[in-house]
Design a protein around this motif. Structure first.
Motif, PDB file in Angstrom:
ATOM      1  N   SER A 199       0.763  -1.254   0.095  1.00 55.52           N
ATOM      2  CA  SER A 199       0.130   0.034   0.087  1.00 55.52           C
ATOM      3  C   SER A 199       0.738   1.520  -0.068  1.00 55.52           C
ATOM      4  O   SER A 199       0.261   2.406  -0.328  1.00 55.52           O
ATOM      5  CB  SER A 199      -1.084  -0.188   1.156  1.00 55.52           C
ATOM      6  N   SER A 200       2.074   1.100   0.396  1.00 51.91           N
ATOM      7  CA  SER A 200       2.912   1.948   0.093  1.00 51.91           C
ATOM      8  C   SER A 200       3.572   2.565  -1.023  1.00 51.91           C
ATOM      9  O   SER A 200       3.919   3.441  -1.384  1.00 51.91           O
ATOM     10  CB  SER A 200       4.000   2.272   1.251  1.00 51.91           C
ATOM     11  N   ILE A 201       3.584   1.473  -1.934  1.00 50.53           N
ATOM     12  CA  ILE A 201       4.120   1.724  -3.163  1.00 50.53           C
ATOM     13  C   ILE A 201       2.803   1.778  -4.195  1.00 50.53           C
ATOM     14  O   ILE A 201       2.832   2.674  -4.978  1.00 50.53           O
ATOM     15  CB  ILE A 201       4.552  -0.033  -3.549  1.00 50.53           C
ATOM     16  N   PHE A 202       1.739   1.184  -3.989  1.00 49.03           N
ATOM     17  CA  PHE A 202       0.679   1.472  -4.873  1.00 49.03           C
ATOM     18  C   PHE A 202      -0.361   2.144  -3.809  1.00 49.03           C
ATOM     19  O   PHE A 202      -1.060   1.815  -3.068  1.00 49.03           O
ATOM     20  CB  PHE A 202      -0.271   0.230  -5.184  1.00 49.03           C
ATOM     21  N   ILE A 203      -0.521   3.432  -4.179  1.00 43.61           N
ATOM     22  CA  ILE A 203      -1.236   4.613  -3.287  1.00 43.61           C
ATOM     23  C   ILE A 203      -2.677   4.264  -3.139  1.00 43.61           C
ATOM     24  O   ILE A 203      -3.308   5.029  -2.196  1.00 43.61           O
ATOM     25  CB  ILE A 203      -0.627   6.027  -3.620  1.00 43.61           C
ATOM     26  N   TYR A 204      -3.310   3.569  -3.986  1.00 37.96           N
ATOM     27  CA  TYR A 204      -4.774   3.536  -4.018  1.00 37.96           C
ATOM     28  C   TYR A 204      -5.310   2.575  -3.219  1.00 37.96           C
ATOM     29  O   TYR A 204      -6.469   1.991  -3.172  1.00 37.96           O
ATOM     30  CB  TYR A 204      -5.382   3.244  -5.464  1.00 37.96           C
ATOM     31  N   LEU A 205      -4.372   1.640  -2.602  1.00 43.57           N
ATOM     32  CA  LEU A 205      -4.626   0.638  -1.468  1.00 43.57           C
ATOM     33  C   LEU A 205      -5.080   1.153  -0.293  1.00 43.57           C
ATOM     34  O   LEU A 205      -4.075   2.064   0.191  1.00 43.57           O
ATOM     35  CB  LEU A 205      -3.677  -0.397  -1.370  1.00 43.57           C
ATOM     36  N   PRO A 206      -6.002   0.830   0.477  1.00 44.64           N
ATOM     37  CA  PRO A 206      -6.323   1.292   1.633  1.00 44.64           C
ATOM     38  C   PRO A 206      -5.272   1.370   2.623  1.00 44.64           C
ATOM     39  O   PRO A 206      -4.501   0.101   2.700  1.00 44.64           O
ATOM     40  CB  PRO A 206      -7.588   0.558   2.186  1.00 44.64           C
ATOM     41  N   VAL A 207      -5.090   2.273   3.715  1.00 40.82           N
ATOM     42  CA  VAL A 207      -4.041   2.100   4.642  1.00 40.82           C
ATOM     43  C   VAL A 207      -4.270   1.163   6.078  1.00 40.82           C
ATOM     44  O   VAL A 207      -3.502   0.592   6.602  1.00 40.82           O
ATOM     45  CB  VAL A 207      -3.564   3.467   5.129  1.00 40.82           C
ATOM     46  N   PHE A 208      -5.638   1.207   6.142  1.00 42.39           N
ATOM     47  CA  PHE A 208      -6.239   0.384   7.264  1.00 42.39           C
ATOM     48  C   PHE A 208      -6.036   1.061   8.551  1.00 42.39           C
ATOM     49  O   PHE A 208      -6.287   0.501   9.567  1.00 42.39           O
ATOM     50  CB  PHE A 208      -5.553  -1.206   7.287  1.00 42.39           C
ATOM     51  N   TYR A 239     -10.159   7.738  -1.244  1.00 40.67           N
ATOM     52  CA  TYR A 239     -10.250   6.216  -1.799  1.00 40.67           C
ATOM     53  C   TYR A 239      -9.945   5.530  -0.433  1.00 40.67           C
ATOM     54  O   TYR A 239     -10.917   4.501  -0.122  1.00 40.67           O
ATOM     55  CB  TYR A 239      -9.444   5.971  -2.973  1.00 40.67           C
ATOM     56  N   SER A 240      -8.996   5.563   0.400  1.00 39.45           N
ATOM     57  CA  SER A 240      -8.782   4.543   1.431  1.00 39.45           C
ATOM     58  C   SER A 240      -9.773   4.765   2.436  1.00 39.45           C
ATOM     59  O   SER A 240     -10.343   3.833   3.010  1.00 39.45           O
ATOM     60  CB  SER A 240      -7.241   5.031   1.866  1.00 39.45           C
ATOM     61  N   LEU A 241     -10.339   5.982   2.677  1.00 39.95           N
ATOM     62  CA  LEU A 241     -11.330   6.129   3.690  1.00 39.95           C
ATOM     63  C   LEU A 241     -12.569   5.633   3.268  1.00 39.95           C
ATOM     64  O   LEU A 241     -13.349   4.983   4.229  1.00 39.95           O
ATOM     65  CB  LEU A 241     -11.748   7.765   3.730  1.00 39.95           C
ATOM     66  N   VAL A 242     -12.996   5.670   2.073  1.00 41.75           N
ATOM     67  CA  VAL A 242     -14.139   5.055   1.767  1.00 41.75           C
ATOM     68  C   VAL A 242     -14.174   3.615   1.761  1.00 41.75           C
ATOM     69  O   VAL A 242     -15.032   2.895   2.319  1.00 41.75           O
ATOM     70  CB  VAL A 242     -14.722   5.636   0.138  1.00 41.75           C
ATOM     71  N   ALA A 243     -13.169   2.938   1.037  1.00 40.27           N
ATOM     72  CA  ALA A 243     -12.713   1.529   1.259  1.00 40.27           C
ATOM     73  C   ALA A 243     -12.907   1.102   2.701  1.00 40.27           C
ATOM     74  O   ALA A 243     -13.584   0.015   3.190  1.00 40.27           O
ATOM     75  CB  ALA A 243     -11.657   1.020   0.539  1.00 40.27           C
ATOM     76  N   GLU A 244     -12.225   1.666   3.535  1.00 33.70           N
ATOM     77  CA  GLU A 244     -12.074   1.244   4.918  1.00 33.70           C
ATOM     78  C   GLU A 244     -13.597   1.312   5.568  1.00 33.70           C
ATOM     79  O   GLU A 244     -13.615   0.635   6.373  1.00 33.70           O
ATOM     80  CB  GLU A 244     -11.044   2.020   5.696  1.00 33.70           C
TER      81      GLU A 244
END
Length: 163
Positions: free
Chosen positions: A29-38, A146-151
């Motif tokens: 997720s630090s490499i691919f920025i559109y993955l949620p951080v959790f 995007y991370s906020l919505v996914a999480e």
């Protein structure tokens, strides 16, 4: 007795495997920025663990300490100030979590509110530390939205009847 020991070893291996997958995911997720951080999901899970501790009077176990490690690791991999997520969680937990839980009338949306608070508090703490260190202020980009919505969606599914 031996069967119980085998079950405990199997259970611990599952925790180890999940922890390994989450660490690899966080690096990704630090490499691919559109993955949620959790951050938000772990705030919900940590709140759940603390509530469970109060109900059962059991001590906090590996899951709690892994959550703390995961938040620390996320701070490091995503270039936040170290321990900013810990500080944000404890401020959230001691001052806002129970107030939200008791006053929010739509109980199913408590996990979503916790996720929003997680990102808000971490951002505010990071802004304060940036100001103190006289560094450039960080601004959340669209990837954090995007991370906020996914999480929020993930937390709603996982914790809607547990918090």
């Amino acid at each position: 007795m031996k069967n119980q020991q085998i079950h405990n070893v199997h259970f611990n291996l599952i925790y180890f495997f999940i922890a390994l997958v989450l660490i690899i995911y966080e690096i990704s997720s630090s490499i691919f920025i559109y993955l949620p951080v959790f951050y938000g999901v772990f705030f919900c899970y940590m709140f759940f663990l603390l509530e469970q501790k109060e109900r059962t009077l059991y001590e906090l176990d590996f899951r709690w300490y892994f959550c703390l490690f995961f938040l620390f690791f996320t701070d490091v991999t995503h270039n936040f100030f170290i321990f900013s997520s810990w500080i944000a969680f404890f401020i959230f937990y001691y001052f806002f979590a129970y107030w939200i839980k008791t006053n929010l009338k739509m109980e199913k949306f408590i996990p979503i509110t916790f996720v929003l608070c997680a990102y808000s508090f971490i951002y505010i703490i990071d802004l304060i530390f940036s100001y103190i260190a006289k560094q450039d202020l960080k601004f959340f980009g669209i990837e954090y939205f995007y991370s906020l919505v996914a999480e929020s969606f993930i937390a709603y599914i996982l914790f809607r009847n547990k918090i």
